[in-house]
Design an enzyme around this catalytic site. Structure first.
Site, PDB file in Angstrom:
ATOM      1  N   HIS A 168       0.809  -1.230   0.000  1.00  0.00           N
ATOM      2  CA  HIS A 168       0.000   0.000   0.000  1.00  0.00           C
ATOM      3  C   HIS A 168       0.836   1.272   0.000  1.00  0.00           C
ATOM      4  O   HIS A 168       0.310   2.340  -0.286  1.00  0.00           O
ATOM      5  CB  HIS A 168      -0.924   0.001   1.219  1.00  0.00           C
ATOM      6  CG  HIS A 168      -2.026  -1.009   1.116  1.00  0.00           C
ATOM      7  ND1 HIS A 168      -3.311  -0.675   0.739  1.00  0.00           N
ATOM      8  CD2 HIS A 168      -2.038  -2.352   1.308  1.00  0.00           C
ATOM      9  CE1 HIS A 168      -4.068  -1.767   0.718  1.00  0.00           C
ATOM     10  NE2 HIS A 168      -3.315  -2.804   1.061  1.00  0.00           N
ATOM     11  N   ASP A 221       3.591   9.490  -0.746  1.00  0.00           N
ATOM     12  CA  ASP A 221       2.413   8.704  -0.356  1.00  0.00           C
ATOM     13  C   ASP A 221       2.194   7.606  -1.384  1.00  0.00           C
ATOM     14  O   ASP A 221       2.371   7.844  -2.586  1.00  0.00           O
ATOM     15  CB  ASP A 221       1.173   9.619  -0.314  1.00  0.00           C
ATOM     16  CG  ASP A 221       0.219   9.274   0.816  1.00  0.00           C
ATOM     17  OD1 ASP A 221       0.136   8.087   1.177  1.00  0.00           O
ATOM     18  OD2 ASP A 221      -0.428  10.195   1.338  1.00  0.00           O
TER      19      ASP A 221
HETATM   20  C1  GDG Z   1      -2.098   3.778   3.296  1.00  0.00           C
HETATM   21  C2  GDG Z   1      -1.063   4.464   2.393  1.00  0.00           C
HETATM   22  C3  GDG Z   1      -2.731   4.467   0.532  1.00  0.00           C
HETATM   23  C4  GDG Z   1      -8.458  10.227   7.997  1.00  0.00           C
HETATM   24  N1  GDG Z   1      -8.893  10.957   9.046  1.00  0.00           N
HETATM   25  C5  GDG Z   1     -10.099  10.475   9.380  1.00  0.00           C
HETATM   26  C6  GDG Z   1     -10.404   9.412   8.511  1.00  0.00           C
HETATM   27  N2  GDG Z   1      -9.377   9.287   7.670  1.00  0.00           N
HETATM   28  C7  GDG Z   1      -9.351   8.336   6.550  1.00  0.00           C
HETATM   29  C8  GDG Z   1      -9.395   9.065   5.236  1.00  0.00           C
HETATM   30  C9  GDG Z   1      -8.857   8.009   4.283  1.00  0.00           C
HETATM   31  C10 GDG Z   1      -7.894   7.234   5.192  1.00  0.00           C
HETATM   32  O1  GDG Z   1      -8.181   7.582   6.541  1.00  0.00           O
HETATM   33  C11 GDG Z   1      -6.452   7.617   4.927  1.00  0.00           C
HETATM   34  O2  GDG Z   1      -6.057   7.058   3.710  1.00  0.00           O
HETATM   35  P1  GDG Z   1      -4.752   7.542   2.959  1.00  0.00           P
HETATM   36  O3  GDG Z   1      -4.717   6.869   1.641  1.00  0.00           O
HETATM   37  O4  GDG Z   1      -4.803   9.031   2.852  1.00  0.00           O
HETATM   38  O5  GDG Z   1      -3.510   7.190   3.886  1.00  0.00           O
HETATM   39  P2  GDG Z   1      -2.947   5.971   4.835  1.00  0.00           P
HETATM   40  O6  GDG Z   1      -3.769   5.784   6.038  1.00  0.00           O
HETATM   41  O7  GDG Z   1      -1.530   6.344   5.094  1.00  0.00           O
HETATM   42  O8  GDG Z   1      -3.039   4.652   3.926  1.00  0.00           O
HETATM   43  C12 GDG Z   1      -1.752   5.321   1.339  1.00  0.00           C
HETATM   44  C13 GDG Z   1      -3.657   3.671   1.455  1.00  0.00           C
HETATM   45  O9  GDG Z   1      -2.903   2.923   2.430  1.00  0.00           O
HETATM   46  C14 GDG Z   1      -4.528   2.680   0.667  1.00  0.00           C
HETATM   47  O10 GDG Z   1      -3.762   1.821  -0.103  1.00  0.00           O
HETATM   48  O11 GDG Z   1      -3.518   5.325  -0.281  1.00  0.00           O
HETATM   49  O12 GDG Z   1      -0.796   5.888   0.466  1.00  0.00           O
HETATM   50  O13 GDG Z   1      -0.172   5.255   3.180  1.00  0.00           O
HETATM   51  O14 GDG Z   1      -9.864   7.141   3.867  1.00  0.00           O
HETATM   52  O15 GDG Z   1     -10.705   9.479   4.978  1.00  0.00           O
HETATM   53  N3  GDG Z   1     -11.548   8.708   8.564  1.00  0.00           N
HETATM   54  C15 GDG Z   1     -12.449   9.078   9.523  1.00  0.00           C
HETATM   55  N4  GDG Z   1     -12.211  10.085  10.411  1.00  0.00           N
HETATM   56  C16 GDG Z   1     -11.068  10.818  10.372  1.00  0.00           C
HETATM   57  O16 GDG Z   1     -10.889  11.747  11.168  1.00  0.00           O
HETATM   58  N5  GDG Z   1     -13.609   8.416   9.613  1.00  0.00           N
END
Ligand code: GDG
Length: 512
Positions: A156, A365
């Site tokens: 990921h 990322d």
């Molecule tokens: C890894 C990789 C890759 C955030 N704050 C809240 C909340 N979130 C949710 C967001 C989003 C998720 O968390 C974060 O996803 P990301 O993709 O931005 O980042 P990582 O957690 O680092 O994920 C990344 C991912 O895996 C998938 O393959 O894209 O690059 O690092 O969905 O909305 N959700 C809620 N409250 C919050 O305050 N409910």
């Protein structure tokens, strides 16, 4: 053919829990529910000693099998090697990488323990799909014990260039375990290129298109950019217009006519939160007429607080926000609000929709789902503008965003200005293209495409009895001699890919 998913953490849904909108966990659960399957991993619990027991819980057609970690395992496998060595290294941050032999030994030991526990649950026809950097050597451990099932891996987070990954002690041993998988999926073609050149540089792999051979084992490395549940998110955001929930109502009231710029990230140094706050401060200094007219809301739920580098980021972000607010704020206006707590997905969707600018500026990322969620949540008649780091995997699909270098504070500051001033016709044009892209490559498309590729790979000896100790390997259709030099995008168009199947086409729909 049963699907078995393995991930570091497993959350067992409550018996009557309604599916939350979107999210990777929901998509994987759906894939399991469709075919019937098993989800194995850490329960999230920590015990004093003897964490070997595996508990299983049945929910419909899905069996959840979880095991605990001991405190020593959490320290070494999870906090130590996974999150203080692999995570920073894979985000190109050698200066933050803390390697310890004890942590690495703990990481290998947990992977061995997971392998043993999983074998007891596996059936001969199971297709196994392993997720993320905590579990890289798991397939090698399974193969060592004679498992011949089809095994895929999805990574990921970014895969860094060989020069960066090679700085990690034992990098050659670790990367060579990738060859135990039949299919390795990463987010982008850049990650494909880095991983394949790492396999060549660190363990002398031979490359033929997307087939990579290390010793006697061969794997296939391809990009599968992950998506979100666009339709579910669009609905949530549209519903938030009518919702009277407190965060959304209060935001409307407190903002009044002011514009909103939003950032949403786990509190993680890879996300560039501190640099983003500085860029917002720079924007207000460059454009003093904007003071009092726009605010930045940064939602940053804390994560991995036990890791010292995250505690430092927590302190630093408070310090920077406090300094900028003191220097630039007014008695009736606070330019930056950093909220260190998690909100519901409904509330997030409402915040995104209310914000004229989505500021997604990670230093590095894998993909970044927030960029896609922000677009999915927009009002098609009056959409906001996405400002996106070129170092997010998402930037490779989302070129109609305002693409920025997050290391360049001035550039990000000016992109905020451009976004706020952008005429509606241009905002709509950019939004429509972005929306079409994220709809066509949503989470259903991703799951389906990965599983089709994994099940489409021919395995040598697939028809032989399960007891046969000879391992099954993907059949490389060797047309040309293997070259040790990967192509620039890690692929070779001349090379046939694993047997293509009819792909599920997600209709490219426009939001209502
Ligand atoms: C890894 C990789 C890759 C955030 N704050 C809240 C909340 N979130 C949710 C967001 C989003 C998720 O968390 C974060 O996803 P990301 O993709 O931005 O980042 P990582 O957690 O680092 O994920 C990344 C991912 O895996 C998938 O393959 O894209 O690059 O690092 O969905 O909305 N959700 C809620 N409250 C919050 O305050 N409910």
């Amino acid at each position: 053919m049963r699907l078995v998913i393995v991930s570091n953490r497993v959350t067992i849904p409550d018996r009557h829990e309604k599916a939350a909108a979107g999210g990777l966990a929901v998509a994987l659960r759906e894939a399991l529910e469709t075919r019937g399957g098993l989800w194995f991993g850490w329960s999230g619990n920590v015990v004093e000693s003897d964490a070997n027991a595996v508990r299983t819980v049945q929910r419909g057609k899905v069996t959840y099998a979880v095991t605990d970690l001991t405190e020593a395992e959490r320290q070494t496998y999870y906090l130590g090697f996974s999150n203080r060595a692999l995570w920073p290294n894979m985000h190109y941050r050698l200066g933050l990488t803390e390697f310890s032999r004890t942590d690495y030994a703990g990481y290998l030991a947990v992977n061995r323990r997971f392998a043993k526990a999983l074998i007891a649950l596996l059936e001969p026809d199971d297709v196994v799909w392993i997720h993320d950097y905590h579990l890289i050597p798991l397939a090698a451990e399974l193969r060592r014990r004679g498992v011949r099932n089809r095994i895929g891996y999805f990574h990921h987070i970014p895969w860094p260039p060989a020069e960066v990954f090679g700085a990690l002690p034992f990098s050659a041993t670790l990367i060579s375990t990738m060859a135990a998988y039949d299919l390795v999926g990463v987010q982008t073609v850049v990650d494909v290129r880095n991983l394949v050149s790492g396999l060549v540089a660190l363990c002398g792999a031979k490359v033929d298109g997307d087939h990579v051979k290390v010793g006697r084992r061969e794997t296939i490395v391809q990009a599968f950019p992950i998506g979100i549940d666009v339709e579910a998110f669009r609905k949530l955001a549209a519903a938030s217009e009518r919702a009277a929930t407190r965060p959304i109502k209060t935001t409307k009231e407190t903002l009044g006519e002011r514009k909103l710029v939003i950032g949403v990230d786990r509190l993680d140094y890879s996300k560039g939160i501190v640099q983003r706050l500085e860029a917002f401060g720079q924007f207000l200094r460059n454009h003093p007429e904007q003071r009092g007219r726009v605010g930045l809301l940064q939602i940053a739920p804390p994560s991995r607080s036990d890791v010292p580098e995250y505690a430092e980021l927590d302190r630093q972000s408070d310090e920077v926000a406090g300094r900028l607010n003191a220097a630039l704020g007014e008695f009736d206006w606070t330019p930056i609000r950093v909220v260190k707590k998690a909100y519901s997905r409904n509330a997030l969707a409402g915040f995104y929709r209310r914000a004229q600018v989505g500021l997604v500026t990670p230093m590095r990322d894998g993909m970044n789902l927030v960029a896609k969620e922000y677009v999915a949540a927009q009002d098609p008649a009056d959409p906001g503008v996405l400002v996106l780091s070129r170092f997010a995997g998402a930037a490779q699909q989302m070129g109609e965003a305002l693409i920025v270098n997050p290391y360049d504070t001035h550039e990000v500051a000016e992109a905020i200005r451009t976004a706020l001033a952008m005429p509606k016709s241009e905002r709509i044009r950019r939004f429509e293209r972005l929306y079409a892209t994220i709809s066509a490559t949503d989470i259903g498309w991703w799951t389906h495409r990965y599983l089709q590729a994994l099940s489409g790979i021919e395995l040598a000896g697939a028809e032989s009895a399960p007891a046969n100790p000879q391992r099954r390997r993907p059949v490389a259709r060797k047309k040309a001699p293997m070259s040790a030099v990967p192509k620039s995008d890690g692929s070779n168009p001349a090379k046939p890919r694993p047997k293509p199947r009819a792909a599920k086409t997600t209709p490219v729909s426009r939001p209502a």
